[in-house]
Design a protein around this motif. Sequence first.
Motif, PDB file in Angstrom:
ATOM      1  N   PRO A  72     -36.201 -31.081  12.214  1.00  0.00           N
ATOM      2  CA  PRO A  72     -37.257 -31.347  11.095  1.00  0.00           C
ATOM      3  C   PRO A  72     -37.866 -30.080  10.699  1.00  0.00           C
ATOM      4  N   GLY A  73     -38.408 -30.001   9.398  1.00  0.00           N
ATOM      5  CA  GLY A  73     -39.006 -28.995   8.822  1.00  0.00           C
ATOM      6  C   GLY A  73     -40.235 -29.348   7.929  1.00  0.00           C
ATOM      7  N   LEU A  74     -40.555 -28.248   7.181  1.00  0.00           N
ATOM      8  CA  LEU A  74     -41.661 -28.738   6.391  1.00  0.00           C
ATOM      9  C   LEU A  74     -41.291 -28.192   4.740  1.00  0.00           C
ATOM     10  N   PRO A  75     -40.973 -29.276   3.948  1.00  0.00           N
ATOM     11  CA  PRO A  75     -41.089 -30.441   4.245  1.00  0.00           C
ATOM     12  C   PRO A  75     -40.157 -31.104   5.051  1.00  0.00           C
ATOM     13  N   ASP A  76     -40.458 -32.189   5.631  1.00  0.00           N
ATOM     14  CA  ASP A  76     -39.437 -32.989   6.421  1.00  0.00           C
ATOM     15  C   ASP A  76     -38.167 -33.430   5.594  1.00  0.00           C
ATOM     16  N   PRO A  77     -37.069 -32.933   6.057  1.00  0.00           N
ATOM     17  CA  PRO A  77     -35.913 -33.399   5.248  1.00  0.00           C
ATOM     18  C   PRO A  77     -35.474 -34.756   5.583  1.00  0.00           C
ATOM     19  N   PRO A  78     -34.976 -35.736   4.538  1.00  0.00           N
ATOM     20  CA  PRO A  78     -34.617 -36.957   4.924  1.00  0.00           C
ATOM     21  C   PRO A  78     -33.527 -37.157   5.927  1.00  0.00           C
ATOM     22  N   LEU A  79     -32.678 -36.357   5.926  1.00  0.00           N
ATOM     23  CA  LEU A  79     -31.648 -36.164   7.217  1.00  0.00           C
ATOM     24  C   LEU A  79     -31.619 -34.921   8.067  1.00  0.00           C
ATOM     25  N   TRP A  80     -31.556 -35.153   9.009  1.00  0.00           N
ATOM     26  CA  TRP A  80     -31.358 -33.761   9.970  1.00  0.00           C
ATOM     27  C   TRP A  80     -30.410 -34.018  11.094  1.00  0.00           C
ATOM     28  N   LEU A  81     -29.858 -33.107  11.572  1.00  0.00           N
ATOM     29  CA  LEU A  81     -28.658 -33.252  12.591  1.00  0.00           C
ATOM     30  C   LEU A  81     -29.325 -33.110  13.919  1.00  0.00           C
ATOM     31  N   VAL A  82     -29.137 -34.242  14.987  1.00  0.00           N
ATOM     32  CA  VAL A  82     -29.346 -34.328  16.121  1.00  0.00           C
ATOM     33  C   VAL A  82     -28.489 -33.572  17.163  1.00  0.00           C
ATOM     34  N   THR A  83     -27.247 -33.964  17.117  1.00  0.00           N
ATOM     35  CA  THR A  83     -26.247 -33.338  17.816  1.00  0.00           C
ATOM     36  C   THR A  83     -24.940 -33.689  17.227  1.00  0.00           C
ATOM     37  N   ALA A  84     -24.081 -32.902  17.647  1.00  0.00           N
ATOM     38  CA  ALA A  84     -22.757 -33.035  17.203  1.00  0.00           C
ATOM     39  C   ALA A  84     -21.605 -32.434  18.367  1.00  0.00           C
ATOM     40  N   SER A  85     -20.651 -33.224  18.592  1.00  0.00           N
ATOM     41  CA  SER A  85     -19.868 -32.727  19.688  1.00  0.00           C
ATOM     42  C   SER A  85     -18.466 -33.435  19.631  1.00  0.00           C
ATOM     43  N   ALA A  86     -17.482 -32.735  20.218  1.00  0.00           N
ATOM     44  CA  ALA A  86     -16.128 -33.234  20.230  1.00  0.00           C
ATOM     45  C   ALA A  86     -15.999 -34.319  21.114  1.00  0.00           C
ATOM     46  N   SER A  87     -15.201 -35.315  20.855  1.00  0.00           N
ATOM     47  CA  SER A  87     -14.885 -36.316  21.746  1.00  0.00           C
ATOM     48  C   SER A  87     -14.234 -35.997  23.009  1.00  0.00           C
ATOM     49  N   PRO A  88     -14.171 -36.890  23.949  1.00  0.00           N
ATOM     50  CA  PRO A  88     -13.702 -36.406  25.537  1.00  0.00           C
ATOM     51  C   PRO A  88     -12.185 -36.110  25.173  1.00  0.00           C
ATOM     52  N   GLN A  89     -11.496 -36.838  24.358  1.00  0.00           N
ATOM     53  CA  GLN A  89     -10.113 -36.743  24.048  1.00  0.00           C
ATOM     54  C   GLN A  89      -9.807 -35.645  23.558  1.00  0.00           C
ATOM     55  N   ALA A  90     -10.422 -35.211  22.373  1.00  0.00           N
ATOM     56  CA  ALA A  90     -10.382 -33.983  21.796  1.00  0.00           C
ATOM     57  C   ALA A  90     -10.740 -32.702  22.440  1.00  0.00           C
ATOM     58  N   ASP A 113      -0.033 -41.507  18.141  1.00  0.00           N
ATOM     59  CA  ASP A 113       0.268 -42.404  17.658  1.00  0.00           C
ATOM     60  C   ASP A 113      -0.995 -43.271  17.560  1.00  0.00           C
ATOM     61  N   GLY A 114      -1.407 -43.707  16.605  1.00  0.00           N
ATOM     62  CA  GLY A 114      -2.728 -44.539  16.216  1.00  0.00           C
ATOM     63  C   GLY A 114      -4.070 -43.753  16.236  1.00  0.00           C
ATOM     64  N   PRO A 115      -5.090 -44.288  16.075  1.00  0.00           N
ATOM     65  CA  PRO A 115      -6.642 -43.754  16.001  1.00  0.00           C
ATOM     66  C   PRO A 115      -6.657 -42.612  16.923  1.00  0.00           C
ATOM     67  N   PHE A 116      -7.174 -41.587  16.616  1.00  0.00           N
ATOM     68  CA  PHE A 116      -7.412 -40.562  17.846  1.00  0.00           C
ATOM     69  C   PHE A 116      -9.062 -40.273  17.081  1.00  0.00           C
ATOM     70  N   VAL A 117     -10.130 -40.455  17.985  1.00  0.00           N
ATOM     71  CA  VAL A 117     -11.367 -39.997  17.864  1.00  0.00           C
ATOM     72  C   VAL A 117     -11.571 -38.597  18.099  1.00  0.00           C
ATOM     73  N   LEU A 118     -12.024 -37.655  16.874  1.00  0.00           N
ATOM     74  CA  LEU A 118     -12.408 -36.238  17.134  1.00  0.00           C
ATOM     75  C   LEU A 118     -13.581 -35.934  17.448  1.00  0.00           C
ATOM     76  N   ALA A 119     -14.711 -36.635  17.058  1.00  0.00           N
ATOM     77  CA  ALA A 119     -15.948 -35.978  17.115  1.00  0.00           C
ATOM     78  C   ALA A 119     -17.189 -37.333  16.960  1.00  0.00           C
ATOM     79  N   TYR A 120     -18.316 -36.944  17.577  1.00  0.00           N
ATOM     80  CA  TYR A 120     -19.478 -37.922  17.285  1.00  0.00           C
ATOM     81  C   TYR A 120     -20.772 -36.922  16.853  1.00  0.00           C
ATOM     82  N   VAL A 121     -21.219 -37.321  15.827  1.00  0.00           N
ATOM     83  CA  VAL A 121     -22.090 -36.625  15.224  1.00  0.00           C
ATOM     84  C   VAL A 121     -23.299 -37.793  15.174  1.00  0.00           C
ATOM     85  N   VAL A 122     -24.619 -37.123  15.381  1.00  0.00           N
ATOM     86  CA  VAL A 122     -25.777 -37.943  15.412  1.00  0.00           C
ATOM     87  C   VAL A 122     -26.599 -37.244  14.508  1.00  0.00           C
ATOM     88  N   VAL A 123     -27.303 -38.140  13.627  1.00  0.00           N
ATOM     89  CA  VAL A 123     -28.100 -37.680  12.631  1.00  0.00           C
ATOM     90  C   VAL A 123     -29.546 -38.577  12.738  1.00  0.00           C
TER      91      VAL A 123
END
Length: 416
Positions: A72-90, A113-123
């Motif tokens: 958060p800042g001044l002025p408060d942005p509508p969105l800000w990053l809480v955390t971002a991390s690689a997935s366990p399998q990545a 083969d098939g879907p592979f989760v790379l990262a989670y991002v919390v905003v």
Amino acid sequence: MATKGLPLSLALVSVLLAAASSNPLLAAPNSVAATGPAHVQPGDDAVLVVLAPDGLADARSFRLFPNLPSGPGLPDPPLWLVTASASPQARAMLSTYIDGNSTSQLGAPVTVDGPFVLAYVVVHVSASVQPGTPLVVTMHYALLDSRADDQGSSLDWGRAGQWPLPDGTAGVLSSGDLTVAMEAGPDPGPPPGLDSTVSVASFRASPDALIPVPVMLGSYIRQHASYGFVRITTVPTRDGLLSLPVTGLSRPMLSGSIASMITDAVTDPLPGIASATLELAAATTFWPLDTITTAALQPPPSSPGATYRIHLSAGFVAQDGSLLRCEVKDGTVTIGPSGGPTQEPPLVYGDLNGDGRVTMADCDLALRFLLGLQMITPQQAKAADVWPATPDGRGDGRISLEDIREMLLRAVGVWR
């Protein structure tokens, strides 16, 4: 599309190719996409999932740069990053660089083969955002093979905002911008009868011991999720209080085995900080019991009478790579008097989670305690002691499989 005059096999191939080109779910290997909830309540968090929807081919490294302020800042942005991390399998299979946090696993090139989760991002969405406001998150990414300079120019390009990576850059499998569009406001909710909750209960506790807080999943999430992310944060409800430290998370029980299905289960930040994150993956779907993990909270000695909000951020992905709708329900914990008896709710034998009835969730808690997978409070241990059954429901002073069997009978409506 005209196929007249073509042999049957060629006509079929042309039809299939046209269908694949028009279907966004049939992406090529090494393509990367991002997904998130359609609606986010102002003042709440959203979990975004970054994945390769059709797998990887000879990948070695993944880079992700969320284009958001880091707080958060001044002025408060509508969105800000809480955390971002690689997935366990990545983290286990690739070299990753996610918003300044890096891991290095430079083994053989990875093909999946098939879907592979790379990262989670919390905003986080600011509480001042008006309902109906469009919310757009953009992220730069690059998926690289073994030819890329893992420690050099690709990182500099991302930091300098030179994106996408220049055409012809050696080792670039794919790169570009990812966009997730959301809207501020309440989620319409799941269809009637669909239990997609991720929740914690509200209760009272003593400041004299660790507080076990089970995180519960609804039946729809348990039956369909193959990948998941849960972040637990404690938030004081009045000024002048420190957050309750999260000192640990239990490992979840997944289908087929207690532990062998788990790719990774981590706490982040380190114990003693006021939040913790569980990231996990399963070969199939979750074990059909309610509790996915139990967080251990450490109340400070000076906290009697304080109430804390237990806040959850959660995202779960099905085996086909689609994001499951989650209905997150926070809870509260109120700290009772220090050194004295805690004001516990009336005891119902067999009811471990304090909701006033005996259900499969209570059987789950008792079984996990018996297997040494989580802690329970003295009040919960007393409630779990139901065998041999007596007229008032109490047992023999210890917890065994007989108690769990008796609780199962009570949960399905059979009282002996």
